[in-house]
Design a protein around this motif. Structure first.
Motif, mmCIF file in Angstrom:
data_model
loop_
_atom_site.group_PDB
_atom_site.id
_atom_site.type_symbol
_atom_site.label_atom_id
_atom_site.label_comp_id
_atom_site.label_asym_id
_atom_site.label_seq_id
_atom_site.Cartn_x
_atom_site.Cartn_y
_atom_site.Cartn_z
ATOM 1 N N GLU A 19 -7.943 5.904 2.813
ATOM 2 C CA GLU A 19 -7.850 4.587 3.427
ATOM 3 C C GLU A 19 -6.843 4.532 4.577
ATOM 4 N N GLU A 36 0.860 -1.195 0.000
ATOM 5 C CA GLU A 36 0.000 0.000 0.000
ATOM 6 C C GLU A 36 0.892 1.240 0.000
ATOM 7 N N PHE A 75 -6.373 1.813 7.805
ATOM 8 C CA PHE A 75 -5.198 0.955 7.680
ATOM 9 C C PHE A 75 -4.358 0.997 8.949
#
Length: 131
Positions: free
Chosen positions: A40, A10, A44
Motif C-alpha cells: 500500500e 499507518e 499512500f
C-alpha cells in the motif's frame, strides 16, 4: 517490525530511515521502502504528494494543509511534507525525501508503551474486558 515509520496510523516497514538535522528544529528525512513488503506504500505516498498539487482541493497553495506527522522508534517529526519521490521498478523500492518543521528524539519508554497498546488493540479490540 525492525525499522518502521508511522504516518496517520499507518505503519510501514522501512529499509532505511535517514535523518538530516539542520540549524534550528527543521530536519530532512529520507525513507526507503520496498513496495513488495509494503504493497500500500506507493499509493499512500503518491496520494500524499499529489494532494499538494490538487487544484480542486482547498489544500492547493497551503503547505500546512497537507503536512503530516511521522513517528518511528527514534524520533517524532511534526509538519512533514514530501519534497520528492524516487521509484525504482527494478528493485521495487521507493525513496521518499521529506522535509519536517520540527523533529524531536522519541522517549523510548513512551514509544514502547504506545506500540504495545497498538498491538494489543489489534489483537484484542476489547482488551479492557479481558479478565
Amino acid at each position: 517490525m525492525d525499522s518502521w515509520v508511522r504516518i496517520e496510523g499507518e505503519y510501514f516497514n522501512a529499509d532505511l530511515i535517514n535523518t538530516q538535522l539542520s540549524i534550528g528544529s527543521h530536519a530532512n528525512l529520507i525513507i526507503s521502502l520496498n513496495t513488495i513488503k509494503n504493497p500500500e506504500s506507493y499509493g499512500f505516498f503518491t496520494n500524499w504528494f499529489d494532494s499538494a498539487f490538487d487544484s480542486s482541493s482547498t489544500r492547493s497553495g497551503y503547505a500546512s494543509q497537507y503536512k503530516k506527522d511521522i513517528s518511528c522508534k527514534s524520533f517524532d517529526a511534526k509538519g512533514c511534507f514530501i519534497k520528492a519521490i524516487d521509484f525504482n521498478p527494478n528493485t521495487d523500492s521507493i525513496n521518499i525525501d521529506i522535509s519536517c518543521d520540527y523533529l524531536t528524539p522519541a522517549n523510548i519508554s513512551e514509544r514502547r508503551e504506545e506500540k504495545l497498546d497498538s498491538l494489543l488493540n489489534e489483537t484484542y479490540p476489547n482488551k479492557n474486558n479481558i479478565s
